[in-house]
Structures are given as C-alpha cells and as structure tokens.
Design an enzyme around this catalytic site. Structure first.
Site, PDB file in Angstrom:
ATOM      1  N   GLY A  53     -39.610  24.177 -95.475  1.00  0.00           N
ATOM      2  CA  GLY A  53     -40.896  23.666 -95.008  1.00  0.00           C
ATOM      3  C   GLY A  53     -41.679  24.707 -94.244  1.00  0.00           C
ATOM      4  CB  THR A  54     -44.118  26.935 -94.410  1.00  0.00           C
ATOM      5  OG1 THR A  54     -44.572  26.680 -95.735  1.00  0.00           O
ATOM      6  CG2 THR A  54     -42.832  27.737 -94.501  1.00  0.00           C
ATOM      7  CB  THR A  55     -47.467  26.959 -92.028  1.00  0.00           C
ATOM      8  OG1 THR A  55     -47.133  27.791 -93.128  1.00  0.00           O
ATOM      9  CG2 THR A  55     -47.762  27.779 -90.806  1.00  0.00           C
TER      10      THR A  55
END
Length: 281
Positions: A53-55
C-alpha cells in the site's frame, strides 16, 4: 455446587489468564497465544510477493492534525486492489496510516489499537501520545524478522497531544523506519510510501501551520494527486468508480474523525476541477 462449578471453570483457563501481569495486551498474548502475534509465526523462506500500500500523508493545522491516503494497493507491476483502506483510527486521539506489505500492516495496526484500548481499560487512563508512539515502535521492532524477508511495514502516526501547553499546536506526526526507529516530524507535514517524495515536495509549497482543517485537507489531497501523477503505485481520485482518498482529522474537541465519502469526494472534485483549469500547476 455453584462455588465448585466456578472453581472448575477457573481451573480450566490457561495460566496466563489468571496470572497478574503488565497492562500490555501484546505481553499477555505473547504468554497465552504467541502464535497469534505477527512475530510469533514462522517467516517464509525466500522473498514473498504480496500487495503493498502507498501513499500516506499527514499534515498539522491550527488546532489539530490530519492523515490522508490513497486507496491503491500494488503487487509488482499489477494493481492488486483499487479501494484498499490504509487509514485506521487507533484510539480517541490518534490514527495510523500504513505503507508497505498490506496484510502484515493491517494486522499490526489492528493489534496496536487493541493494545491501546487494553491499557486504557486496565489503567483507567489512556497512554500519552509519546507512550503511543513508543508502543508502536516496539511492535515494529517485533516485526523485524518478517521485514528482512521483504514483508516490511512503514506506518505513519498522527495524534493530538492532550498534554500540550498550546492547543493550537497540539497536532503531532511521528514517522518510523522498518526496524522501529521513531522520528518526530517537527516540520508539520510528512509522507510515506512510494509516492512520498512527490507528496512531500507538494506539501513543501502548500503547507501553512495556521491553516484550518479544510485548507489542510485540500493541501493533503493536492499532495496525493501530485504523487499519483508521478508514481504509478499511487492511485489518484477515480471519479468513474467513485474511489477517493481517505482522510481522518484529529482535534481536541472532536477527537479522531473519519471524513465521510461525501466530503472526501467533494474535496477530490475540487482538486480535479482545479487541475483541469490549470493542467500544469
């Protein structure tokens, strides 16, 4: 008969349930069921490919702090999920955003929220913000073996310090590295994840310590938009699917509050409209 039955039931419980200990739920779990802890499981051999997962961005404002995140999870060059939730309210005055290996990060943050609640129920008071930050650092250090296997977790903690002498500056941001290093972000904003360098560059120009919550939310969404513009792992507002960034504000009067989709979609719509009018800015 009743007392005999109660004694029999009590004796049937594992010793850890009847032994006085610390206020830490993690310590209790380590003695009662260590296999349920993230660091209590055998790490797989070799590298593991899992959704990441980002951001995540966090911004302080006058009277509080907010944390926002995009919704995309990737696995290599593939979009693993378009609407993943990466922000978690961990207690009345704190929230955590996660970057890194999604499954491990979600499990760790949920355990962290139980840890804070368990302490408050036993002690009658909540941990200080410094105590919350230190507790999360300790849990991250427990995940070191998995991090060395590529299952790293990089959280971002945002909280309101109830003990602050200046309520207008009580919002705080704490960042971490994969081995549990803890860093207070005195600049008033920070970002983690693959798009963090682009998000921080955007916040450097837009951050205003005297802004209200609405203005700070707009700055956070602008930063996420800039990150999505240059980082393929970061998802921008998806108007067609009605997928918008998530946002949690934390203030003294209201505590940690997740903004409803009507508000996040409205803020995202303003950002998209602004970019259409000025594509280069």
């Amino acid at each position: 008969m009743e007392s005999s039955s109660a004694l029999s039931q009590g004796q049937a419980l594992p010793a850890a349930y009847l032994t006085p200990g610390s206020s830490s739920f993690t310590d209790f779990l380590r003695s009662a069921m260590p296999e349920l802890l993230p660091d209590g499981r055998k790490a797989p051999e070799g590298s593991v490919e899992a959704p990441h997962g980002t951001t995540i961005v966090a911004v302080t404002f006058r009277g509080g702090v907010l944390i926002a995140g995009d919704r995309r999870a990737t696995m290599g060059n593939v979009i693993a999920q378009r609407d993943m939730e990466k922000l978690f309210v961990t207690d009345a005055y704190s929230a955590v955003g996660i970057a890194g290996t999604a499954g491990v990060a979600q499990e760790l943050v949920k355990l962290y929220a139980v840890e804070l609640e368990h302490y408050e129920k036993l002690e009658g008071v909540s941990l200080s913000l410094d105590g919350k930050a230190n507790k999360l650092a300790t849990m991250l250090r427990g995940n070191l073996a998995a991090a060395l296997q590529g299952l790293a977790v990089v959280p971002l903690l945002a909280g309101y310090d109830e003990n602050s002498e200046d309520p207008d500056r009580a919002g705080r941001i704490v960042s971490y590295d994969v081995v549990g290093g803890k860093y207070d972000e005195a600049g008033g904003y920070h970002a983690v994840g693959s798009g963090s360098q682009f998000a921080k560059s955007a916040l450097k120009k837009r951050f205003d310590p005297d802004a209200d919550a609405e203005t700070a939310a707009r700055a956070a969404f602008e930063a996420l938009y800039d990150a999505a513009d240059d980082d393929s792992a970061t998802g921008g507002p998806d108007v067609y699917r009605r997928i918008y960034p998530s946002l949690i504000t934390i203030t003294g009067p209201e505590g940690a509050v997740r903004l409803p989709e009507e508000r996040t979609s409205a803020i995202a719509g303003e950002v998209v409209s602004g970019r259409m009018e000025n594509p280069g800015g």
